[in-house]
Enzyme design. Structure first.
Site, PDB file in Angstrom:
ATOM      1  N   SER A  21       1.035  -1.304   0.105  1.00 19.08           N
ATOM      2  CA  SER A  21      -0.003  -0.004  -0.076  1.00 19.08           C
ATOM      3  C   SER A  21       0.950   1.259  -0.059  1.00 19.08           C
ATOM      4  O   SER A  21       1.924   1.132  -0.302  1.00 19.08           O
ATOM      5  CB  SER A  21      -1.080   0.099   1.048  1.00 19.08           C
ATOM      6  OG  SER A  21      -2.157   0.927   1.194  1.00 19.08           O
ATOM      7  N   ASN A  22       0.225   2.497   0.405  1.00 20.47           N
ATOM      8  CA  ASN A  22       1.183   3.649   0.353  1.00 20.47           C
ATOM      9  C   ASN A  22       0.506   4.334   1.494  1.00 20.47           C
ATOM     10  O   ASN A  22      -0.385   4.209   2.283  1.00 20.47           O
ATOM     11  CB  ASN A  22       0.979   4.315  -0.985  1.00 20.47           C
ATOM     12  CG  ASN A  22      -0.482   4.667  -1.321  1.00 20.47           C
ATOM     13  OD1 ASN A  22      -0.967   5.477  -0.591  1.00 20.47           O
ATOM     14  ND2 ASN A  22      -0.773   4.160  -2.271  1.00 20.47           N
ATOM     15  N   ARG A  23       1.212   5.545   1.870  1.00 19.50           N
ATOM     16  CA  ARG A  23       1.096   6.579   2.741  1.00 19.50           C
ATOM     17  C   ARG A  23      -0.155   7.564   2.620  1.00 19.50           C
ATOM     18  O   ARG A  23      -0.334   8.338   3.629  1.00 19.50           O
ATOM     19  CB  ARG A  23       2.317   7.521   3.122  1.00 19.50           C
ATOM     20  CG  ARG A  23       3.392   6.565   3.654  1.00 19.50           C
ATOM     21  CD  ARG A  23       4.650   7.354   3.448  1.00 19.50           C
ATOM     22  NE  ARG A  23       4.566   8.639   4.504  1.00 19.50           N
ATOM     23  CZ  ARG A  23       5.389   9.606   4.158  1.00 19.50           C
ATOM     24  NH1 ARG A  23       6.413   9.501   3.220  1.00 19.50           N
ATOM     25  NH2 ARG A  23       5.240  10.614   4.959  1.00 19.50           N
ATOM     26  N   ALA A  88      -4.587   7.625  -4.198  1.00 20.99           N
ATOM     27  CA  ALA A  88      -3.164   7.166  -4.553  1.00 20.99           C
ATOM     28  C   ALA A  88      -3.308   5.732  -4.774  1.00 20.99           C
ATOM     29  O   ALA A  88      -3.134   4.775  -4.066  1.00 20.99           O
ATOM     30  CB  ALA A  88      -2.406   7.429  -3.171  1.00 20.99           C
TER      31      ALA A  88
END
Ligand code: CTP
Length: 212
Positions: A21-23, A88
């Site tokens: 995943s991402n932030r 995102a």
């Protein structure tokens, strides 16, 4: 107007207990939904996993993976006058998701990743969307050049770009500093502001684009 807004990160499973995943916190996308609702618009908010409250009055569609976000957008975008792609999205997913938890048997582990669909990139083509299209771009260098290339390649009317190499703004922060690039070549730099204030400006820009 009827807005479709994508928000948050996507989660790409590796095995039953792990994911890529991402932030992204979802704050910018949710702020856009709140700003649009405050102006009396309808909002369908398609979001990955986030831990912030849903804006009252929004129709929330929860998804986890990029493919699920793609399918949810494909199903809803025809009802929208404007679509804002703030999510995102993970660009890649694991080629083969393990059915059982991966054991640490080796000193190294190689995952093969395959490209996810570019949801914004499909809006004009595959989805045949003719409404107002707004994209976001997170860049670490040559912001204007990359933003303009992205705006043209993805068929956007407006692209909201920010420099993610700065640690004081952006990911998981309440403030951001963005630049707006329009299809007709106009360019606007917004001063550092809260994500709510930026969201109100972006919704205002979309309203004006609708009038022209
Ligand atoms: N986006 C999307 N689906 C993807 C990837 C991105 O809808 N699979 C959208 C994002 O929500 C954002 C915009 O596309 O509005 C910019 O995404 P970004 O990943 O920065 O652009 P890319 O074209 O993937 O370029 P880069 O090579 O910089 O990653």
């Amino acid at each position: 107007m009827r807005f479709l807004i994508t928000a948050g990160p996507t989660r790409e499973p590796i095995d039953p207990v792990r994911y890529l995943s991402n932030r992204s916190s979802g704050k910018m996308g949710f702020a856009l939904a709140t700003a649009a609702l405050a102006r009396g618009h309808q909002v369908v908010l398609i979001s990955g996993p986030v831990s912030i409250p849903t804006p009252e009055g929004a129709t929330l569609v929860r998804i986890e993976t990029a493919q699920e976000m793609h399918d949810a957008v494909a199903a809803a975008i025809h009802e929208a006058d404007a679509a804002i792609f703030c999510a995102a999205v993970a660009d890649y997913r694991v080629a083969e998701v393990a059915g059982e938890k991966i054991k640490k048997t080796g000193d190294t582990l190689t995952l093969t990743l395959v490209k996810n669909p570019d949801i914004l990139g499909n809006a004009r083509g595959a989805f045949g969307f003719t409404g107002l299209l707004v994209g976001f771009a997170a860049e670490t260098e040559r912001l204007a050049e990359h933003a303009l290339e992205k705006l043209r390649r993805k068929g956007c009317d407006l692209l909201v770009a920010n420099d993610v190499s700065r640690t004081d703004i952006g990911f998981d922060r309440d403030e951001n500093e963005v630049e707006l690039f329009y299809r007709d070549g106009r360019h606007e730099s917004l001063a550092l502001a809260s994500k709510s204030e930026i969201a109100a400006v972006v919704i205002g820009c979309v309203e004006r684009l609708r009038e022209t």
